[in-house]
Write an enzyme that holds these catalytic residues in place. Sequence first.
Site, PDB file in Angstrom:
ATOM      1  N   HIS A 439      -8.153  16.043 -63.551  1.00  0.00           N
ATOM      2  CA  HIS A 439      -9.428  15.525 -62.940  1.00  0.00           C
ATOM      3  C   HIS A 439      -9.162  15.876 -61.519  1.00  0.00           C
ATOM      4  O   HIS A 439      -8.208  16.256 -60.937  1.00  0.00           O
ATOM      5  CB  HIS A 439      -9.236  13.985 -62.963  1.00  0.00           C
ATOM      6  CG  HIS A 439      -7.929  13.355 -62.617  1.00  0.00           C
ATOM      7  ND1 HIS A 439      -6.773  13.246 -63.141  1.00  0.00           N
ATOM      8  CD2 HIS A 439      -7.636  12.919 -61.421  1.00  0.00           C
ATOM      9  CE1 HIS A 439      -5.786  12.771 -62.340  1.00  0.00           C
ATOM     10  NE2 HIS A 439      -6.341  12.663 -61.400  1.00  0.00           N
ATOM     11  N   SER A 441      -9.867  15.074 -57.286  1.00  0.00           N
ATOM     12  CA  SER A 441      -9.593  14.025 -56.055  1.00  0.00           C
ATOM     13  C   SER A 441      -9.354  14.905 -54.858  1.00  0.00           C
ATOM     14  O   SER A 441     -10.279  15.666 -54.561  1.00  0.00           O
ATOM     15  CB  SER A 441      -8.510  13.191 -56.211  1.00  0.00           C
ATOM     16  OG  SER A 441      -7.366  13.804 -56.417  1.00  0.00           O
ATOM     17  N   HIS A 581      22.683   1.559 -53.889  1.00  0.00           N
ATOM     18  CA  HIS A 581      21.535   1.695 -53.752  1.00  0.00           C
ATOM     19  C   HIS A 581      21.215   3.055 -52.953  1.00  0.00           C
ATOM     20  O   HIS A 581      22.240   3.518 -52.281  1.00  0.00           O
ATOM     21  CB  HIS A 581      20.883   0.552 -53.052  1.00  0.00           C
ATOM     22  CG  HIS A 581      21.399   0.231 -51.384  1.00  0.00           C
ATOM     23  ND1 HIS A 581      22.578  -0.281 -51.515  1.00  0.00           N
ATOM     24  CD2 HIS A 581      21.080   0.551 -50.424  1.00  0.00           C
ATOM     25  CE1 HIS A 581      22.829  -0.583 -50.155  1.00  0.00           C
ATOM     26  NE2 HIS A 581      21.997   0.006 -49.472  1.00  0.00           N
ATOM     27  N   SER A 583      19.340   5.885 -49.961  1.00  0.00           N
ATOM     28  CA  SER A 583      18.411   5.890 -48.814  1.00  0.00           C
ATOM     29  C   SER A 583      18.906   7.071 -47.999  1.00  0.00           C
ATOM     30  O   SER A 583      19.231   8.102 -48.852  1.00  0.00           O
ATOM     31  CB  SER A 583      18.640   4.549 -47.967  1.00  0.00           C
ATOM     32  OG  SER A 583      17.836   4.715 -46.734  1.00  0.00           O
TER      33      SER A 583
END
Length: 898
Positions: A439, A441, A581, A583
């Site tokens: 599609h 855009s 975590h 980062s």
Amino acid sequence: MQKMAELLGLREECGEGSSGAPALAGSCLADNRLNLDVYPDGCRRFLQLFKEQQGEVVQVEFLRLSSNDCLLDTTLGSLPHLKHLKSLVLKGGHARDEFGSCQHGSLTSLPPDFGSLSCLTHLDLSFNRLSTLPSCILHLSSLRVLLVSHNSLVTLPEDFGSLSKLTFFSAMKNQLKDLPQSIGELTMLQDLDLSENALELLPEEVGNLHNCTELDLSGNRLLSIPDSLANLKSLRRLHLHSNLLVTVPASLASLPNLSRLDLQNNCLRAIPAEIQSLPFVHIRGNPLGETEPSPQAGNCKASAASLHKVFNSCISSGSFTVTSEGCRVVLACGIHFYFPPGAASDPLRIHFRSLTPDPQWVKLRHHDVLLSRVLELQPHGVQFQQEVQIWMPYISPQTPHQHEVVVRTFSGQSWSDLKTRVKQKRKSKKCMAHCCVLHFSWFLVVSRLVQNECKVPAEGTLLFSSVDPNIKVIFPPGVTKEPRSVKLQVLQVSAEEIQEITANAGCRASPLLYLSQDSTVDFLKPVRIQLPLPPGVTGLNLDQSRLHILHGDLEGQTWNDITSEVVLEFTHLYAVFEVTHFSWYWLWYTTKTYIGGIAKKVYERLRLYQVNFIALQRKKDPEQVLLQCVPKHKVDPVLKKLQDRYRGPEPSDMVEMFEGEQFFAAFERGISIDMDRPDCVDGRLSFIFYSHLKNMKEIYVTSPVDRKGQAVKGQVSFYRGAVPDSVPEDASRRRKGPDSLWLATLPIKLPQLKPRWDENPVPLYGFSFPPLNLGNAETGYLTQANLLSIARRVGADWQSIGLNLGLTYQQIERIGYNNREDLNKQILDMLFSWAQQNSEDPGCVSKLIAAMKESGRQDIADEVEAIIELGRQKYSESIRRVGLEQESSTEDSAIAMM
């Protein structure tokens, strides 16, 4: 009218003795004209005028309003009271959306009594939301020019032919599927533009437009055209490119005045010999000689914009049609498409636009580099049956090792990267980025840090960097319940860069590691990270008290020392630690205790580009100024390229800017910009710095100061940030201290004005003409000064205008060849050559106006008509002053009727 000017606030905005921009009154209110579309609250101003000075407002003959104005509906009810109105412009496109696209106006209809404007000859309703043509328009008995382009019209009224005086009609970029038979009744029509619609069939009555000189049917769905077009004996130009034509009548070759026939980008497998032999026919992009559609190229091999590739390589928008057979398309800007057979089940109109990137919605990540403009493809959201391939040209980045090129697309809410292949063309050496989509855009090409990614299962896995294989991330079994996607990027920083930025030879750092995942939940078990020790540091000489693990937030604004929070393990070459975590992570080796501030400084400097500003004036026209922000290493090549045509001061001192940072240029000390621009606010030009794109603008400047006595020594200053509401006017010295937004100031000098041509003829751009006045005393003259003003607005349309003025193709070609290095010379040579040949013709001014209209330059035609109208008024006043009004009543009446 003086009272009207006061109500508009013009006295305050352009008071006597002001050194600001040129008097605004001329652009908003000039005699019987109201130009209110330049104001965001133009309708409010009009309503105030209509309320307080109605007697004067109803005398207005020319009115311009923006249909983006929120008070438009209220204003429409007052317009039928302007019984003397001759020209009305209610255009949209004055506002832009978050993507930088022009917004259509809110106009959907007109009041019924609008048809009572019996004097109206010119009506422009472009860039609005009209789905049907208001019926009141058909009652405008004097209407000659009608523009309804860029609307949503599906059909025209059956009695459209009642507009019997119409000479110009443009319905470009609508959704017209058919035409009424009554269109053949527009026997005075000279210019008809129906390009970029959905027309599949033309009525035979089109052949009755015997005065039509230009017919544009390009960008439709026409399979054939009627034989009656051969009856258009006045036709000069016929545009049929970018349709689905499979045949054209041979009788078109018999049109006596035809000088251009454009059949490019159709489905013609055979063209009549009579047409193919014409010297002015254009047939590129047709599958000539094929007996059946090519499985690779479909029904159209070339692009819907290949015409513009020849005549206008700066095309920024257009459209083409795709059928179920598929096709290949090549745009003038170098973008390629391949629609495989079956990608579209029905004929589909594809619209494309090249947009200037705006940092408000083009969100670059840290260390991203923009390599192209934004490509918008419509219709949005339509799902193709098979993947469409896109090739986008881009500027090669300068750090190929740790960066990779990707095509990035915008869904309407967020940007995402597509799987991309890159290649370099053998002949042109142009770099192309290739992707496949289902599609359309928005698309652009960026260079990002090389990204390695993997799916982490519950059993665990290993991820390492392809930039530096020594950087590894180990996921142990049980680290997650559900599989999650993890991405790894590495920014290598040389020891020399660290030492230069920190001014400390003892500071060293490992490559910068960035980890991200598609889950917001921390890992169930610690993840092991292996980083190489900083350069020059090994396990043998390691002083652990000097080693710091830094954790940065997503924006790199804060860097925290987490050394005491993790367990560090060392080998001879690596440091290993565990986190839960993701980062930024950075390993530093230094004697400094507060390392977070140093890391932040280094991180910001790694994202900055060293640049210089240049401000150059064209040697042959000092009022033409080129402004550019150039990366430091490109300054010398850029200046060398420009030195033959421009002169100016040395570049500014070096300053530093981020990729995508906004800045603006403010003209100061008696210099201002000469015309309205969408990127300009009160003489301040807005720029966006992108290191690999051209941060250049060329503009005309002027000065309200009288330059007949002396030159004007002004300047242009550059500032960080968006264009402010106000800028300090005192810029006589470099700004320092509290004005932290100031970047640089460069001098601009406008030379002393020479005598006017009609006072003392002098050579201009290599041309010298005797005193010249076109027209006559009653209608007013066009002088050399008037023609020069007109020439400055002609631009690339000069060839079309010259042909419409009656110059031959041979003359146009000779002018282009003799002045091939200078567009200004081409324009002036064409315009003044025509003027000298027609100076004795009393109707030459009317011919000039007609030529401008035929060339689509209604703006210049309006300007010429305004000059002539002023001449008429001055002549009438002079007649009255000498007491000849009674004797000249007949002549005055004749003038009034013109």
